[in-house]
Design a protein around this motif. Structure first.
Motif, PDB file in Angstrom:
ATOM      1  N   GLY A 154       0.813  -1.204   0.000  1.00  0.00           N
ATOM      2  CA  GLY A 154       0.000   0.000   0.000  1.00  0.00           C
ATOM      3  C   GLY A 154       0.848   1.255   0.000  1.00  0.00           C
ATOM      4  O   GLY A 154       1.980   1.268  -0.479  1.00  0.00           O
ATOM      5  N   THR A 155       0.299   2.327   0.555  1.00  0.00           N
ATOM      6  CA  THR A 155       0.984   3.613   0.602  1.00  0.00           C
ATOM      7  C   THR A 155       2.008   3.628   1.729  1.00  0.00           C
ATOM      8  O   THR A 155       2.085   2.697   2.536  1.00  0.00           O
ATOM      9  N   GLN A 156       2.772   4.724   1.808  1.00  0.00           N
ATOM     10  CA  GLN A 156       3.750   4.872   2.888  1.00  0.00           C
ATOM     11  C   GLN A 156       3.082   4.740   4.249  1.00  0.00           C
ATOM     12  O   GLN A 156       3.605   4.095   5.159  1.00  0.00           O
ATOM     13  N   GLY A 157       1.904   5.347   4.392  1.00  0.00           N
ATOM     14  CA  GLY A 157       1.189   5.254   5.663  1.00  0.00           C
ATOM     15  C   GLY A 157       0.738   3.849   5.982  1.00  0.00           C
ATOM     16  O   GLY A 157       0.650   3.464   7.156  1.00  0.00           O
ATOM     17  N   ASP A 158       0.430   3.051   4.949  1.00  0.00           N
ATOM     18  CA  ASP A 158       0.045   1.657   5.160  1.00  0.00           C
ATOM     19  C   ASP A 158       1.237   0.815   5.598  1.00  0.00           C
ATOM     20  O   ASP A 158       1.110  -0.098   6.414  1.00  0.00           O
ATOM     21  N   GLY A 168      10.277 -21.671   4.240  1.00  0.00           N
ATOM     22  CA  GLY A 168      11.062 -21.809   5.461  1.00  0.00           C
ATOM     23  C   GLY A 168      10.660 -20.871   6.582  1.00  0.00           C
ATOM     24  O   GLY A 168      11.270 -20.887   7.657  1.00  0.00           O
ATOM     25  N   ALA A 169       9.637 -20.037   6.373  1.00  0.00           N
ATOM     26  CA  ALA A 169       9.199 -19.109   7.421  1.00  0.00           C
ATOM     27  C   ALA A 169       8.474 -19.862   8.531  1.00  0.00           C
ATOM     28  O   ALA A 169       7.806 -20.870   8.298  1.00  0.00           O
ATOM     29  N   ASP A 170       8.597 -19.346   9.746  1.00  0.00           N
ATOM     30  CA  ASP A 170       7.912 -19.938  10.906  1.00  0.00           C
ATOM     31  C   ASP A 170       6.577 -19.275  11.180  1.00  0.00           C
ATOM     32  O   ASP A 170       5.736 -19.836  11.877  1.00  0.00           O
ATOM     33  N   LEU A 171       6.386 -18.080  10.629  1.00  0.00           N
ATOM     34  CA  LEU A 171       5.191 -17.318  10.941  1.00  0.00           C
ATOM     35  C   LEU A 171       4.949 -16.305   9.833  1.00  0.00           C
ATOM     36  O   LEU A 171       5.892 -15.705   9.315  1.00  0.00           O
ATOM     37  N   LEU A 172       3.670 -16.099   9.477  1.00  0.00           N
ATOM     38  CA  LEU A 172       3.285 -15.077   8.506  1.00  0.00           C
ATOM     39  C   LEU A 172       2.439 -14.028   9.217  1.00  0.00           C
ATOM     40  O   LEU A 172       1.647 -14.352  10.109  1.00  0.00           O
ATOM     41  N   MET A 173       2.602 -12.755   8.806  1.00  0.00           N
ATOM     42  CA  MET A 173       1.840 -11.668   9.409  1.00  0.00           C
ATOM     43  C   MET A 173       1.400 -10.690   8.326  1.00  0.00           C
ATOM     44  O   MET A 173       2.149 -10.435   7.378  1.00  0.00           O
ATOM     45  N   ALA A 174       0.211 -10.145   8.482  1.00  0.00           N
ATOM     46  CA  ALA A 174      -0.288  -9.149   7.530  1.00  0.00           C
ATOM     47  C   ALA A 174      -1.504  -8.464   8.114  1.00  0.00           C
ATOM     48  O   ALA A 174      -2.188  -9.002   8.996  1.00  0.00           O
ATOM     49  N   GLY A 175      -1.782  -7.250   7.587  1.00  0.00           N
ATOM     50  CA  GLY A 175      -3.017  -6.554   7.899  1.00  0.00           C
ATOM     51  C   GLY A 175      -3.914  -6.582   6.684  1.00  0.00           C
ATOM     52  O   GLY A 175      -3.979  -7.593   5.967  1.00  0.00           O
ATOM     53  N   MET A 176      -4.602  -5.465   6.407  1.00  0.00           N
ATOM     54  CA  MET A 176      -5.487  -5.434   5.234  1.00  0.00           C
ATOM     55  C   MET A 176      -4.691  -5.573   3.948  1.00  0.00           C
ATOM     56  O   MET A 176      -5.099  -6.282   3.034  1.00  0.00           O
ATOM     57  N   VAL A 200      -3.831  -1.980  11.703  1.00  0.00           N
ATOM     58  CA  VAL A 200      -3.790  -0.632  12.277  1.00  0.00           C
ATOM     59  C   VAL A 200      -5.156   0.039  12.179  1.00  0.00           C
ATOM     60  O   VAL A 200      -5.313   1.194  12.566  1.00  0.00           O
ATOM     61  N   VAL A 201      -6.132  -0.698  11.665  1.00  0.00           N
ATOM     62  CA  VAL A 201      -7.518  -0.235  11.572  1.00  0.00           C
ATOM     63  C   VAL A 201      -8.392  -1.321  12.186  1.00  0.00           C
ATOM     64  O   VAL A 201      -8.194  -2.502  11.894  1.00  0.00           O
ATOM     65  N   PRO A 202      -9.345  -0.978  13.068  1.00  0.00           N
ATOM     66  CA  PRO A 202     -10.147  -2.011  13.732  1.00  0.00           C
ATOM     67  C   PRO A 202     -11.062  -2.746  12.754  1.00  0.00           C
ATOM     68  O   PRO A 202     -11.961  -2.146  12.174  1.00  0.00           O
ATOM     69  N   GLY A 214      -6.010  12.094   7.540  1.00  0.00           N
ATOM     70  CA  GLY A 214      -6.624  11.187   8.497  1.00  0.00           C
ATOM     71  C   GLY A 214      -6.305   9.725   8.291  1.00  0.00           C
ATOM     72  O   GLY A 214      -7.033   8.858   8.786  1.00  0.00           O
ATOM     73  N   GLY A 215      -5.209   9.413   7.588  1.00  0.00           N
ATOM     74  CA  GLY A 215      -4.757   8.035   7.543  1.00  0.00           C
ATOM     75  C   GLY A 215      -4.401   7.555   8.938  1.00  0.00           C
ATOM     76  O   GLY A 215      -4.043   8.358   9.812  1.00  0.00           O
ATOM     77  N   ALA A 216      -4.479   6.250   9.173  1.00  0.00           N
ATOM     78  CA  ALA A 216      -4.259   5.720  10.519  1.00  0.00           C
ATOM     79  C   ALA A 216      -2.892   6.118  11.071  1.00  0.00           C
ATOM     80  O   ALA A 216      -2.774   6.550  12.222  1.00  0.00           O
ATOM     81  N   GLY A 217      -1.837   5.997  10.246  1.00  0.00           N
ATOM     82  CA  GLY A 217      -0.494   6.304  10.714  1.00  0.00           C
ATOM     83  C   GLY A 217      -0.283   7.781  10.979  1.00  0.00           C
ATOM     84  O   GLY A 217       0.324   8.167  11.988  1.00  0.00           O
ATOM     85  N   THR A 218      -0.783   8.637  10.084  1.00  0.00           N
ATOM     86  CA  THR A 218      -0.624  10.081  10.260  1.00  0.00           C
ATOM     87  C   THR A 218      -1.428  10.562  11.461  1.00  0.00           C
ATOM     88  O   THR A 218      -0.967  11.412  12.236  1.00  0.00           O
ATOM     89  N   THR A 219      -2.633  10.026  11.640  1.00  0.00           N
ATOM     90  CA  THR A 219      -3.442  10.388  12.802  1.00  0.00           C
ATOM     91  C   THR A 219      -2.718  10.014  14.091  1.00  0.00           C
ATOM     92  O   THR A 219      -2.646  10.811  15.032  1.00  0.00           O
ATOM     93  N   ALA A 220      -2.167   8.803  14.132  1.00  0.00           N
ATOM     94  CA  ALA A 220      -1.438   8.356  15.318  1.00  0.00           C
ATOM     95  C   ALA A 220      -0.256   9.279  15.604  1.00  0.00           C
ATOM     96  O   ALA A 220      -0.001   9.647  16.756  1.00  0.00           O
ATOM     97  N   ALA A 221       0.466   9.667  14.555  1.00  0.00           N
ATOM     98  CA  ALA A 221       1.628  10.538  14.735  1.00  0.00           C
ATOM     99  C   ALA A 221       1.216  11.903  15.286  1.00  0.00           C
ATOM    100  O   ALA A 221       1.884  12.458  16.165  1.00  0.00           O
ATOM    101  N   GLY A 222       0.117  12.460  14.772  1.00  0.00           N
ATOM    102  CA  GLY A 222      -0.362  13.743  15.266  1.00  0.00           C
ATOM    103  C   GLY A 222      -0.781  13.674  16.725  1.00  0.00           C
ATOM    104  O   GLY A 222      -0.445  14.554  17.529  1.00  0.00           O
ATOM    105  N   LEU A 223      -1.506  12.611  17.092  1.00  0.00           N
ATOM    106  CA  LEU A 223      -1.948  12.457  18.476  1.00  0.00           C
ATOM    107  C   LEU A 223      -0.755  12.231  19.398  1.00  0.00           C
ATOM    108  O   LEU A 223      -0.686  12.787  20.499  1.00  0.00           O
ATOM    109  N   GLY A 224       0.199  11.431  18.944  1.00  0.00           N
ATOM    110  CA  GLY A 224       1.381  11.156  19.755  1.00  0.00           C
ATOM    111  C   GLY A 224       2.254  12.378  19.954  1.00  0.00           C
ATOM    112  O   GLY A 224       2.969  12.487  20.949  1.00  0.00           O
TER     113      GLY A 224
END
Length: 425
Positions: free
Chosen positions: A9-13, A103-111, A133-135, A326-336
């Motif tokens: 996805g995008t940088q924020g994703d 050979g991976a032991d675990l896979l991880m991903a979001g949307m 990062v989105v409910p 209002g992307g999830a990452g940018t919103t988090a950065a602003g609040l933080g």
């Protein structure tokens, strides 16, 4: 462990998964990142093994068709467009990802990459952990976050159903591409019509959310294997600003930030005109992020600095307020960062985060991009720089968020799950 993370996805994703993966690397794990070539250099510098997949997400975001769709903000139309693009690249993605996960032991991903990771988990019999990062987990507490804004008072039952509706809209748009890669590359049977069946593993794999519970309280009806760890921030302690940016910051009153990230505009100069008029009306200096939207003009007034990409973790704490999409990452950065935020949502989950900002009292009501005017933006900016109560709430929330360590808390949950699984086998 060898862990394969899908971040598309995008940088924020992508950036939250760089933060999560970096924490895993710090704990001695090998992390393979399946992502676009755009992020290969950044991820390699952080210690990832990078497995690039076909496609340049910036070119897609800047395309004329995507700009038109983003301007309309219709999630269904955007979904249909991205689904057509997926049909074109999914076979290559599946082949490249199959090699990356060997050979991976675990896979991880979001949307971004979730369906691909789930199919590979089935193919390779490797555990898969959802990391969002989105409910996305259904709840009665609030409606599905990808639905149009304005439904928080629909009631618990309708809220719950709305999450299932969102999941089906997303799945059905990808189902054809999923079937194509399953049959042609992975040699798997097609997934059921309503989506892949849940994993039948013991213990139950955790579902991770890189979200602060101080920003979005954990719903009481979520089962115990679902965790909110705090935001996944990627620190940039060694980053040094260009001299022009530092000189601008030092040359006058603290500015505000205005940037819409990867959200394209069909007429970037018109957007720049609108922003400049709002700044002049409100009497504020600003760092204006060029972004993928291309807000470029010939001669800018001296109260504006046009900047390339800057780490939010460095820039936002140096601002009086931030205006963003209002992307999830940018919103988090602003609040933080502990500063007021004005969200100008385009589509997707952005209205949801804009409403959260308003409900927390750390920013004005969101202004949808299609409704944005110079006067509305000027009024919003003036409020953020003069509302002492809003500023104090933003500072207090930022201080709480900064005490969290979302990536390391997520790593602890992952390691505990893997240890429990090893004991049972």
């Amino acid at each position: 462990m060898i862990i394969a993370i899908f971040a598309l996805g995008t940088q924020g994703d992508v950036q939250p998964y760089l933060a999560l993966g970096s924490a895993l690397i710090q704990q001695g794990h090998t992390v393979r990142l399946i992502t676009h070539t755009n992020y290969q250099q950044q991820a390699s510098a952080l210690g990832f093994e990078v497995w690039p997949v076909e496609g340049n997400v910036q070119e897609v975001a800047e395309s004329e068709e995507m700009r038109k769709l983003l301007q309309k903000g219709n999630m269904l139309e955007i979904n249909r467009y991205t689904s057509r693009l997926m049909e074109e690249v999914v076979l290559g993605w599946a082949r490249d990802s199959l090699n990356a996960c060997e050979g991976a032991d675990l896979l991880m991903a979001g949307m971004g990459g979730g369906s691909l990771a789930r199919a590979l988990s089935e193919k390779l019999n490797v555990p898969f952990i959802e990391a969002h990062v989105v409910p996305m987990t259904p709840t009665r507490a609030f409606p599905g976050v990808l639905l149009p804004a304005g439904g928080p008072r629909l009631g618990g039952t309708v809220n719950l159903l709305s999450h299932h509706l969102v999941q089906q809209v997303m799945w059905q748009s990808f189902r054809s591409a999923d079937q194509k890669m399953r049959q042609s590359v992975l040699k798997l049977p097609a997934a059921p019509f309503f989506g892949p069946k849940p994993q039948k593993r013991h213990p139950q794999p955790p579902v991770l959310y890189g979200i602060s519970p101080h920003v979005l309280p954990r719903p009481a009806d979520w089962p115990s294997h679902i965790h909110m760890t705090g935001f996944w921030f990627l620190d940039a302690p060694s980053w040094q600003p260009p001299a022009e940016l530092q000189n601008f910051l030092d040359s006058g009153p603290t500015p505000i930030y205005v940037g819409f990230g990867s959200m394209g505009n069909r007429d970037p100069e018109q957007t720049a005109d609108l922003v400049l008029e709002a700044l002049q009306t409100s009497g504020q200096r600003a760092v204006l992020l060029k972004g993928w939207g291309g807000m470029v003009r010939g001669d800018l007034p001296d109260f504006v600095h046009l900047s390339g990409s800057v780490p939010h973790s460095w820039l936002f704490p140096r601002m009086r307020a931030v205006v963003h999409h209002g992307g999830a990452g940018t919103t988090a950065a602003g609040l933080g960062a502990g500063v007021p935020s004005q969200v100008v949502p385009f589509f997707g989950d952005q209205p949801f985060w804009g409403n959260r900002v308003q409900m927390l009292g750390v920013g004005p009501a969101p202004i949808p991009r299609k409704n944005l005017t110079a006067q509305k933006l000027a009024d919003s900016i003036q409020r953020m720089v003069s509302d002492v109560a809003m500023q104090q709430k933003a500072v207090t929330l930022g201080q709480v968020i900064q005490t969290e360590n979302g990536p390391m808390d997520a790593v602890a949950i992952i390691e505990q799950h893997v240890a429990e699984s090893a004991q049972l086998h």
